[in-house]
Every structure is written in C-alpha cells, then in structure tokens.
Design a protein around this motif. Structure first.
Motif, mmCIF file in Angstrom:
data_model
loop_
_atom_site.group_PDB
_atom_site.id
_atom_site.type_symbol
_atom_site.label_atom_id
_atom_site.label_comp_id
_atom_site.label_asym_id
_atom_site.label_seq_id
_atom_site.Cartn_x
_atom_site.Cartn_y
_atom_site.Cartn_z
ATOM 1 N N SER A 207 0.778 -1.272 -0.120
ATOM 2 C CA SER A 207 0.219 -0.066 0.095
ATOM 3 C C SER A 207 1.028 1.264 0.080
ATOM 4 N N ASN A 208 1.160 1.747 -1.157
ATOM 5 C CA ASN A 208 1.987 2.996 -1.199
ATOM 6 C C ASN A 208 3.340 3.000 -0.849
ATOM 7 N N SER A 236 -1.237 -0.275 -4.002
ATOM 8 C CA SER A 236 -2.044 0.822 -4.198
ATOM 9 C C SER A 236 -1.519 2.241 -3.810
ATOM 10 N N ARG A 272 -8.434 -6.663 -4.870
ATOM 11 C CA ARG A 272 -8.556 -5.456 -4.273
ATOM 12 C C ARG A 272 -9.221 -4.402 -4.783
ATOM 13 N N GLN A 275 -9.152 -0.351 -5.670
ATOM 14 C CA GLN A 275 -7.786 -0.034 -5.389
ATOM 15 C C GLN A 275 -7.052 0.266 -6.417
#
Ligand code: G3I
Length: 300
Positions: A207-208, A236, A272, A275
C-alpha cells in the motif's frame, strides 16, 4: 519490449501474472496476457477447494485450462497452492489430527503428481505464519496436526514432482520483521536438516510504500541458499509507479530473485476492489506503473 521479454533479458528472470480460467475467453485479457507475460499463476484454480471438492475425488478442469494455455505458449507455471489454512474444501475443514494429516499429504501427492513436470515452482505451503510480533506459526487445523506438517508437505511434494522448485509463500514478510524472521528461521532449519525447500515467495501486497529493508530481506533469504520470488505483487496509492519500480530494482539486485508475478492483469481483475493496484487499467491500457516497471527492467 514487453515485461516478460525484458525480465528474460535480466538473467533469465520471468515476469508473470495471476490469471483466472474463466477470463481466458476475454480477448482483451488474453491479448495482454500473451503479449506481456511469460509465467502464470492460477489465482484460485489449483487450490485445495478447487482440485479436491470431495475427499479423494479430484477435479483439474480449470487448473488444466490454465496450465494448457501456459504450456502452449512457452510460459512458466507457478503452482498455487498445495496446502493453505484458507480455501480448504468443507470436508477438510471438518477434519483434524491424523485423519487430516493423511488427507492433506495425499492432496499434496495427488496434485503434484497430476502436474508433474509442468510446474516451475509450487507454493507447497501458503501463509502458515502468524502476523504480529510473535514470529510463530498461525493456528489452523493443519498446524494442530503437529509442527512438522510443513516439512511433511515439502517431502511429499518433492517425491511427487522432483523437478519442481518447492516454495514457502507468505504475506507481510516484505521487510525484516518478526514474521519474516520466523520464516527465515524455519528455512534455515530446513536447509540444515535436509528438508527439501528451494524457494521463498514474498507476496508483496503493498500500500503505497515498500519497506526500506525489502531488498535486504530478500538477500538474507537468498543467502540461506534458496531462490526468492515476488509472487503476488500489487500496489495501491498515489506513489504506485515509483513503488513498483523500487520492487523491480530490488529483485534485480538480488541474484537469486528469479521472477516477479503481479496478482492480476487489469485493475478490474484485482481482488483489491476499487484500489486499482495493477499495471493495466480496466480497459486494458498500460498505466504509468506499467511504464515504470518496464523501464526498471530495462535499466542497467
Ligand atoms: O467461484 C465462486 C463462485 O462460484 C461463487 O458464486 C462466488 C460467491 O462468493 O465465489 C466465487 O469464488 C470466489 C473466488 O475468489 C473466485 O472468484 C471466492 O468467493 C473468493 O473468496 C475468492 O477469492 C480469492 C481469495 O484468494 C480467497 O482467499 C481471490 O480471488 C484471490 O485473488 C485470493 O488470492 C490470495 C492468494 O491465494 C493467497 N494470498 C492472498 C491473495 C489475496 O487474498
């Protein structure tokens, strides 16, 4: 170039995608798959619930559709996954003890035998370690059959398909943390005792951002004498393109990081939902993350 061709030029690595049998009739999907990827993982079709819906009765229809698509086009196949606490068929969920142990090992033997000679790497055991600070095993019906269930599974897989690389695969193991260290200790123990293990899969559902010690973590496993693979990559967030490039560069910097698999093709194919964590948008167009990955593969 393409993802697969560029990865192949970097020491014979592969660049793969998780795919679903029921999408092999979607021409946009198949066009991207055949153009860009030289490895596939069945997203669900080779799991226990799919392949042994009732005890001793095996169904390889959808797994074979994926395998045949790959073999016909010279793609590698990552087998996923022989044993996992999740996605067990109902009959297995209700077993325990020695009955479950023998059913589980029979499952490993039967499925690995069916696909013998076709699988580049098998995820023999998936997600058997607990999250959090303990570094120990996850509680499950399989774990309750005895702590040696993982090595028993690896021995059964080796006997059934001696040519396949045998992997342990998990998530939240991307940096050096209690969970990845627990797995590291298990792999070191397996290597010391001659339990057959060839590779460790790092799912890398991110996540990022990516942990600063991601490459160091891959390298410490490689130093144990196993290959490492990035097995379920999706990312994401607004830094997506640069995080993808960091992950690719980390793999390329580790000699034993033999391949990368993204967990789906288009954003609309991802587990996901909402996302948008993949390399192609829902229309099948290349995203900035795609270009970032391709450029990273072509560096150096
Ligand atoms: O095919 C059935 C369909 O017949 C039924 O009507 C429908 C109703 O729920 O379910 C469909 O099955 C779903 C299956 O995906 C196929 O779409 C399951 O419910 C759903 O639970 C399953 O999700 C999969 C998930 O694993 C299960 O835990 C995802 O597609 C898959 O991407 C995901 O993959 C896992 C890896 O195996 C291991 N690592 C984590 C990763 C993400 O969760």
């Amino acid at each position: 170039s393409t993802l697969g061709a560029s990865a192949a030029e970097r020491g014979g690595r592969y660049f793969g995608a998780a795919i679903a049998a029921n999408k092999l009739s979607d021409s946009t999907y198949v066009t991207i798959l055949n153009r860009e990827f030289n490895s596939v993982t069945a997203e669900n079709e080779m799991k226990w619930d799919a392949t042994e819906p009732s005890r001793g009765s095996f169904n390889y229809t959808n797994g074979d559709r994926i395998a045949n698509h790959a073999i016909g086009r010279g793609m590698k196949i990552r087998g996923h996954a022989l044993l996992w606490h999740s996605q067990q068929p109902g009959w297995a969920q209700s077993l325990s003890g020695s009955t479950l142990r023998s059913a589980a090992l029979n499952h490993v033997t039967q499925v690995a035998t069916h696909y013998r000679g076709k699988i580049h790497s098998w995820d023999v055991v998936n997600e058997a370690f607990a999250d959090g600070s303990g570094g120990g095993r996850r509680d499950s019906n399989l774990q309750r059959t005895g702590n040696d269930w993982i090595e028993a599974a690896f021995r059964a897989a080796r006997a059934a398909d001696p040519a396949a690389k045998l992997c342990y695969n998990d998530y939240n193991t991307d940096g050096i943390n209690a969970k990845s260290t627990g797995i590291y200790n298990m792999v070191a123990d397996f290597k010391a005792r001659g339990v057959p293990i060839d590779c460790v899969g790092f799912q890398s559902h991110l996540s990022n951002s990516v942990p600063g010690d991601y490459q160091a973590n891959l390298q410490r496993f490689a130093n144990l004498g196993v290959d490492v693979q990035i097995t379920e990559l999706d990312i994401s967030g607004s830094n997506q393109a640069s995080v993808y490039a960091s992950v690719v560069r980390s793999c390329l910097a580790v000699a034993r990081c033999t391949g990368i698999t993204v967990w789906g093709i288009r954003d609309s194919d991802s587990w996901r939902t909402g996302q948008n964590p993949l390399l192609f948008d829902s229309g099948g167009n290349k995203k900035a993350a795609y270009t970032s990955v391709l450029n990273a593969l072509n560096e150096g």
